[in-house]
Design an enzyme around this catalytic site. Structure first.
Site, PDB file in Angstrom:
ATOM      1  N   GLY A  39     -78.094  13.553   3.394  1.00 51.21           N
ATOM      2  CA  GLY A  39     -77.967  14.848   3.230  1.00 51.21           C
ATOM      3  C   GLY A  39     -76.882  15.597   2.823  1.00 51.21           C
ATOM      4  O   GLY A  39     -76.815  16.759   2.490  1.00 51.21           O
ATOM      5  N   CYS A  40     -75.867  14.854   2.334  1.00 46.60           N
ATOM      6  CA  CYS A  40     -74.587  15.233   1.955  1.00 46.60           C
ATOM      7  C   CYS A  40     -74.639  14.831   0.396  1.00 46.60           C
ATOM      8  O   CYS A  40     -74.952  14.060   0.137  1.00 46.60           O
ATOM      9  CB  CYS A  40     -73.281  14.739   2.579  1.00 46.60           C
ATOM     10  SG  CYS A  40     -73.392  14.880   4.288  1.00 46.60           S
ATOM     11  N   ALA A  41     -74.070  16.097  -0.313  1.00 43.64           N
ATOM     12  CA  ALA A  41     -73.943  15.788  -1.697  1.00 43.64           C
ATOM     13  C   ALA A  41     -72.884  14.838  -2.229  1.00 43.64           C
ATOM     14  O   ALA A  41     -72.965  14.141  -3.129  1.00 43.64           O
ATOM     15  CB  ALA A  41     -73.686  17.016  -2.471  1.00 43.64           C
TER      16      ALA A  41
END
Length: 136
Positions: A49-51
């Protein structure tokens, strides 16, 4: 009430007039963290969920929550450093009692981070809460 280390950040932020200075402070906090051992950068510690690439490695010692983390993005390393100040050293049940959104809101982060960074921050908080729930 947040951890004393987090309260220090809140106080420091009050003295900084603009967000460029605050960003610099967050980045410096991240740079001051020891890097996570490469052996701990595995799928089990990776935060989805993190870029950017983010890893959180928890430790429970004497019923207290500790974690290390790392990222390939300097601002995200700083966000990890902030979360460490918020959560590190808390008794396991207290981790779930922390209202991270409210505490981080005191810093004005939500309105000053990109949507991708905000999503990543939420993903890190959810991971921390999930780890605490597993061990509570």
């Amino acid at each position: 009430m947040a951890q004393p280390a987090f309260e220090e950040v809140v106080e420091d932020f009050e003295f900084l007039d603009d967000w460029e200075d605050r960003y610099r402070m967050v980045i410096e906090m991240g740079k001051a963290m020891d890097p996570l051992d490469d052996a701990l950068k595995v799928p089990a510690t990776k935060v989805d969920g993190c870029a950017s690439q983010v890893w959180l490695h928890p430790r429970i010692e004497d019923g207290h929550f500790h974690f290390e983390g790392d990222s390939d993005a300097v601002i995200v390393r700083g966000l990890i450093a902030l979360l460490r100040r918020l959560y590190d050293g808390l008794p396991m049940p207290a981790v779930l009692d922390v209202d991270a959104k409210a505490e981080l809101g005191r810093l004005g982060l939500e309105e000053n981070l990109s949507s991708q960074r905000s999503n990543g921050l939420r993903a890190m908080i959810e991971r921390i809460r999930g780890l605490a729930a597993e061990h509570a």
